[in-house]
Design an enzyme around this catalytic site. Structure first.
Site, PDB file in Angstrom:
ATOM      1  CB  CYS A   1      -0.921  -0.009   1.215  1.00 22.74           C
ATOM      2  SG  CYS A   1      -1.885   1.503   1.368  1.00 22.74           S
TER       3      CYS A   1
ATOM      4  CB  CYS B   1      -0.523   2.459   4.056  1.00 24.56           C
ATOM      5  SG  CYS B   1      -2.046   1.819   3.403  1.00 24.56           S
ATOM      6  CG  ASP B   2       3.234   1.186   4.435  1.00 26.54           C
ATOM      7  OD1 ASP B   2       2.836   1.677   5.507  1.00 26.54           O
ATOM      8  OD2 ASP B   2       2.955   0.025   4.086  1.00 26.54           O
TER       9      ASP B   2
END
Ligand code: NDP
Length: 321
Positions: free
Chosen positions: A143, A146-147
């Site tokens: 992701c 997300c990261d």
């Protein structure tokens, strides 16, 4: 183990576009739906749009909308229409007799329902190689939204050839120094529009005909590079990256239903063509959990509507409420 004695008209499992749309329609039909929105994604209900950045193809939003904002709108609308939402995971179901039974949460509370709408969606697939497993959360991710911020101004790699990989690569190119897009063939299956954006992005370098031999370096406990293998010649080469993003497709969230419902060989729930009806009368499926062809937020929402209408009609014909 406790139980909620009164059978509900409709229990909805899952809280992506399909689940919320089913909820909105069921609530407006006065069926008082109960939704279990799940916490499987690290405590974030709402499905895959929660880890999607910009959504440009959901009708009704002439300007782009972020995935989390879109899901907040879905959820707010569902609550406004009267959907009862519980933030709990479903542990087990029993569809062998009616009313259907559903167990939820840490205390395994039992609920019963006349109809169930399954909208548990799908999740990212992994390569399933040992180095990927060892370095998950230490530089390996599925992701970018997300990261990605962990790799600001660094070099990263994305693997895949579909729209997700293009989207991940584009997103990362806005944060990182350089993005390698690794694909096992010469042609991408991503849409032409997404491909065109990637091709003209100077920060993205494409590595065609390349598989992943190993993610480096497990002995250091962090990602330092990736060893690529040419699928034609077998030649190995290393690229130095600190982040590795896997974007190779999805698996349906159907573990709960194995042995309870008929599934396709690829694990997606079988529905009667043109309807949301599963092989168990009164149990319906909507969204990505039963769709391995279209897999769009808007098609998921449409099928959620279908499922609520199917459930309502089924109850009118088969049950009193
Ligand atoms: P896809 O199934 O479309 O693509 C998966 C890609 O990963 C393929 O290119 C495939 O290669 C590759 N792949 C699969 N397994 C492996 C493996 N073991 N090793 C190496 N490569 C592998 O999945 P996506 O998640 O990209 O997209 C799913 C659906 O969601 C699509 O319908 C897509 O259009 C849609 N989507 C739409 C978006 C948008 O419109 N904004 C954004 C994201 C997704 P190969 O091609 O060789 O099979």
């Amino acid at each position: 183990m406790s139980s909620d004695a009164t059978p509900r008209n409709v229990i909805i499992i899952g809280s992506g576009p399909a689940g919320h749309t089913a909820g909105i329609y069921a609530a407006r039909a006065n069926l008082k739906p109960l939704m279990f929105e799940g916490m499987t994604r690290g405590g974030i209900p709402g499905g895959q749009l929660m880890i999607t950045n910009d959504v440009e193809n959901y009708p009704g939003f002439p300007e782009k909308v972020t995935g989390p904002d879109l899901m907040k709108n879905f959820r707010d609308q569902a609550i406004h229409q009267g959907v009862e939402i519980q933030t709990e995971d479903v542990n087990k179901v029993d569809f062998s007799k009616r009313p259907f039974r559903v167990w939820i949460g840490d205390d395994n509370v039992e609920y019963t329902a006349r109809t169930v709408i399954i909208a548990t969606g799908a999740q990212a697939k992994w390569l399933n190689i040992p180095s990927e497993h060892a370095l998950k959360g230490k530089g390996v991710s599925a992701c970018a939204v997300c990261d990605g911020a962990f790799f600001r101004k660094q070099d990263v790699a994305v693997i895949g050839g579909g729209d997700t990989s293009m989207e991940e690569a584009m997103y990362l190119s806005g944060i990182c120094n350089k993005v390698y897009l690794v694909h096992r063939r010469r042609e991408f299956r991503a849409s032409k529009t997404m491909q065109a954006r990637v091709f003209k992005n100077p920060k993205i370098e494409i590595c065609y005909d390349s598989g992943i031999d190993e993610i480096l370096d497990v002995s250091k406990g962090e990602v330092t590079g990736v060893r690529l293998k040419d699928v034609n010649t077998g030649a190995l080469r290393e690229i130095a990256v600190t982040g590795f993003f896997v974007a190779i497709g999805h698996t349906p969230n159907t573990d709960l239903f194995t042995g309870q419902l008929e599934l396709h060989d690829n694990g997606y729930i079988k529905t009667k063509p043109g309807t949301s009806q599963t092989n168990v009368p009164g149990v319906f499926a909507a969204g990505d959990v039963q769709d391995f062809v279209y897999r769009q937020a808007v098609t998921a929402a449409g099928s959620g509507c279908t499922a609520a209408l199917d459930a309502e009609r089924w109850m009118a014909l088969n049950e009193e409420h």
